[in-house]
Write a protein that holds these residues in place. Sequence first.
Motif, PDB file in Angstrom:
ATOM      1  N   ARG A  53     -34.801  54.795  42.518  1.00 48.97           N
ATOM      2  CA  ARG A  53     -33.975  55.971  42.746  1.00 48.97           C
ATOM      3  C   ARG A  53     -33.393  56.466  41.426  1.00 48.97           C
ATOM      4  O   ARG A  53     -33.424  57.661  41.123  1.00 48.97           O
ATOM      5  CB  ARG A  53     -32.863  55.641  43.746  1.00 48.97           C
ATOM      6  CG  ARG A  53     -31.948  56.817  44.050  1.00 48.97           C
ATOM      7  CD  ARG A  53     -30.654  56.756  43.246  1.00 48.97           C
ATOM      8  NE  ARG A  53     -29.844  57.957  43.433  1.00 48.97           N
ATOM      9  CZ  ARG A  53     -28.796  58.266  42.704  1.00 48.97           C
ATOM     10  NH1 ARG A  53     -28.408  57.473  41.715  1.00 48.97           N
ATOM     11  NH2 ARG A  53     -28.113  59.373  42.921  1.00 48.97           N
TER      12      ARG A  53
ATOM     13  N   SER B  95     -36.375  57.782  39.093  1.00 48.90           N
ATOM     14  CA  SER B  95     -36.906  59.079  39.544  1.00 48.90           C
ATOM     15  C   SER B  95     -35.882  60.183  39.333  1.00 48.90           C
ATOM     16  O   SER B  95     -36.224  61.306  38.947  1.00 48.90           O
ATOM     17  CB  SER B  95     -37.297  59.001  41.020  1.00 48.90           C
ATOM     18  OG  SER B  95     -38.382  58.119  41.218  1.00 48.90           O
ATOM     19  N   TYR B  96     -34.605  59.866  39.581  1.00 47.00           N
ATOM     20  CA  TYR B  96     -33.535  60.852  39.387  1.00 47.00           C
ATOM     21  C   TYR B  96     -33.488  61.287  37.919  1.00 47.00           C
ATOM     22  O   TYR B  96     -33.395  62.483  37.613  1.00 47.00           O
ATOM     23  CB  TYR B  96     -32.204  60.227  39.804  1.00 47.00           C
ATOM     24  CG  TYR B  96     -31.093  61.217  40.074  1.00 47.00           C
ATOM     25  CD1 TYR B  96     -30.790  61.605  41.371  1.00 47.00           C
ATOM     26  CD2 TYR B  96     -30.348  61.760  39.030  1.00 47.00           C
ATOM     27  CE1 TYR B  96     -29.760  62.514  41.631  1.00 47.00           C
ATOM     28  CE2 TYR B  96     -29.322  62.669  39.270  1.00 47.00           C
ATOM     29  CZ  TYR B  96     -29.033  63.035  40.573  1.00 47.00           C
ATOM     30  OH  TYR B  96     -28.021  63.937  40.815  1.00 47.00           O
TER      31      TYR B  96
ATOM     32  N   ASN C 240     -40.803  58.859  48.623  1.00 49.86           N
ATOM     33  CA  ASN C 240     -39.476  58.563  48.073  1.00 49.86           C
ATOM     34  C   ASN C 240     -39.245  59.140  46.666  1.00 49.86           C
ATOM     35  O   ASN C 240     -38.163  59.680  46.392  1.00 49.86           O
ATOM     36  CB  ASN C 240     -39.215  57.056  48.069  1.00 49.86           C
ATOM     37  CG  ASN C 240     -38.803  56.556  49.447  1.00 49.86           C
ATOM     38  OD1 ASN C 240     -38.388  57.329  50.303  1.00 49.86           O
ATOM     39  ND2 ASN C 240     -38.923  55.263  49.671  1.00 49.86           N
TER      40      ASN C 240
ATOM     41  N   ASP D 277     -36.131  61.696  45.556  1.00 49.57           N
ATOM     42  CA  ASP D 277     -35.199  61.400  44.466  1.00 49.57           C
ATOM     43  C   ASP D 277     -35.276  62.430  43.344  1.00 49.57           C
ATOM     44  O   ASP D 277     -34.252  62.860  42.813  1.00 49.57           O
ATOM     45  CB  ASP D 277     -35.480  60.000  43.905  1.00 49.57           C
ATOM     46  CG  ASP D 277     -35.213  58.907  44.926  1.00 49.57           C
ATOM     47  OD1 ASP D 277     -34.283  59.062  45.732  1.00 49.57           O
ATOM     48  OD2 ASP D 277     -35.944  57.898  44.939  1.00 49.57           O
TER      49      ASP D 277
ATOM     50  N   GLU E 214     -33.607  65.749  44.389  1.00 57.42           N
ATOM     51  CA  GLU E 214     -32.150  65.668  44.315  1.00 57.42           C
ATOM     52  C   GLU E 214     -31.694  65.635  42.859  1.00 57.42           C
ATOM     53  O   GLU E 214     -30.681  66.253  42.505  1.00 57.42           O
ATOM     54  CB  GLU E 214     -31.663  64.417  45.062  1.00 57.42           C
ATOM     55  CG  GLU E 214     -30.157  64.251  45.128  1.00 57.42           C
ATOM     56  CD  GLU E 214     -29.465  65.334  45.945  1.00 57.42           C
ATOM     57  OE1 GLU E 214     -28.259  65.563  45.719  1.00 57.42           O
ATOM     58  OE2 GLU E 214     -30.132  65.969  46.799  1.00 57.42           O
TER      59      GLU E 214
ATOM     60  N   MET F 253     -35.316  68.537  49.078  1.00 56.34           N
ATOM     61  CA  MET F 253     -35.088  67.138  49.444  1.00 56.34           C
ATOM     62  C   MET F 253     -34.991  66.970  50.957  1.00 56.34           C
ATOM     63  O   MET F 253     -35.612  66.073  51.546  1.00 56.34           O
ATOM     64  CB  MET F 253     -33.817  66.627  48.758  1.00 56.34           C
ATOM     65  CG  MET F 253     -33.575  65.131  48.928  1.00 56.34           C
ATOM     66  SD  MET F 253     -32.655  64.711  50.418  1.00 56.34           S
ATOM     67  CE  MET F 253     -30.986  65.071  49.902  1.00 56.34           C
TER      68      MET F 253
ATOM     69  N   SER G  21     -33.454  57.111  52.795  1.00 54.89           N
ATOM     70  CA  SER G  21     -33.865  57.493  51.440  1.00 54.89           C
ATOM     71  C   SER G  21     -33.073  58.702  50.945  1.00 54.89           C
ATOM     72  O   SER G  21     -32.706  58.769  49.767  1.00 54.89           O
ATOM     73  CB  SER G  21     -35.364  57.809  51.414  1.00 54.89           C
ATOM     74  OG  SER G  21     -36.133  56.693  51.798  1.00 54.89           O
TER      75      SER G  21
ATOM     76  N   ALA H  22     -30.682  58.890  47.747  1.00 56.23           N
ATOM     77  CA  ALA H  22     -30.936  59.870  46.686  1.00 56.23           C
ATOM     78  C   ALA H  22     -29.645  60.566  46.260  1.00 56.23           C
ATOM     79  O   ALA H  22     -29.416  60.807  45.073  1.00 56.23           O
ATOM     80  CB  ALA H  22     -31.953  60.905  47.157  1.00 56.23           C
TER      81      ALA H  22
END
Length: 507
Positions: A67, A70-71, A288, A292, A295, A303, A366, A370
């Motif tokens: 998370r 990816s963010y 997923n 992430d 967001e 999202m 998920s 996120a």
Amino acid sequence: MQAAHRVAKNTGILYARMAITVFISLYATRLVLAALGVADFGLFNVVGGVVAMLGFLNSSMAVATQRFMSYAQGEGDLEKVKRIFNMSTILHAGIAVLMVLILEIAGYFFFNGILNIAPERVEVAKIIYHFMVVSTFFTVLSVPYEAVITSHENMLFYAILGIVEALLKLGIALYLAYSAFDHLVAYGFLTAALAIFLLILRRIYCHRNYQECELNFRKYYEKSLMKEISSFAGWSLLGTASSMLANYGQIIVINIFYGSIVNAAQGIAIQVSGQLGAFANTMLKALNPIIDKSEGAGNRLLMLKATMSGSKISFFLLIFFYIPVLIEMPYIFSLWLKNVPDYAVLFCRLGLIRNLIDQLFVTLTSAIAAVGNIRKFQIYNSVLNFFPLLISYVLFSFHFPVYYLYIVFIIYSLIGGILVLSFAKSDCELSIPIYLKNVVMPCLVSFVLILILSLVPFLFNLNQSLRLLFVISISSISFLIVFWFIGFNIEERMIVKPFMKKIFSRQ
């Protein structure tokens, strides 16, 4: 459209993996059950249940780390991704040591009054348990690498690794059939060795292929980031650990009241629901990172769209496999296993129904992760996780039938779905009426329609093999029709149509 294309491509790769690994894994289970016998298979399910817990722990903790990665990738910050990787490595090294200490202390109590194990097999059970503890250490250390692979959406390597794992498990099962050693000890040792081997492969691959996999704790240490990741990972670990202990607690409770013979039936049910459920959960691994990154890029609308479509599609993928198995389970089990343990069919049917309920809300978790505000959600969820075990223990104390454990867990899943919906509304700005209308109702209506249509062959006097063939055929055809006209909304059909045209234009 580009995001949908990536999800479709990655999901296709992962399904190719699943098509190969599921049948290999189920056949390997048949060989292992034949080699160990019902009693030892049940014993391994009790003691070696730690393996199943570790797989769940590993994937859940990897999602938490992924998370953050990816963010940060959604923000376009490579240096931050490197810092996240280093902080995550330090954090999970500490967790690995802590888990080993907890498991070793717990093992003392397990083997001194809790587990119901035949006296002559206690020493063997202890040996297996220590193998699993060693595996735990390496499993937790691998979490940052698993997260890196997932955040980069490298599903090809993930698929190759899964096929290698399935083939090696089949090799272990074949070895057991001819081994002169104690089959249970050999199975425990080889299972743990396989886990360690696969984790080392992940580590080597990531360091060679990804820039962020640069271990330099002094250079990339950042106190505020460490605090943020630790807080998020800690609350995630609370939810994961409570769920993990609750699932393993099923095995312990049944063992205390009914012994390892009934645990064998439970082990079969876990294998089947795990393998069939993997088809739907495979899509989540591809989805997923999109949730992430959306967001992270500040696109809340995308999202939520990905979340709702993901829940619906993963549910449909589940019922595609579940419905024929639910209907023809006694016959399928008689073909698959030489000796079908008592309660195996009943446990498996109830377990699959529980999985279907969980699948309706799976991507909402998920979405909550996120957004990042998970503390309150994980506290409520963790408390809820232990209620089924407490209720089941009381029921068994009053001599209720063993299948009540699964009925209690089905009720728990319904309550858990309400909890997730309420937090998704407050944290993610999800509209519950829209979710019920666009996701839950189409899924439930479609499931009932396909199930009724698939039962038509039972109106005729057919032999079992022919009836199974008709059930699969009717279920598959009705699935495609119902999925298109009830499952998809107009916008989703518009997204899918270009892919279908591309596929048919190549024929």
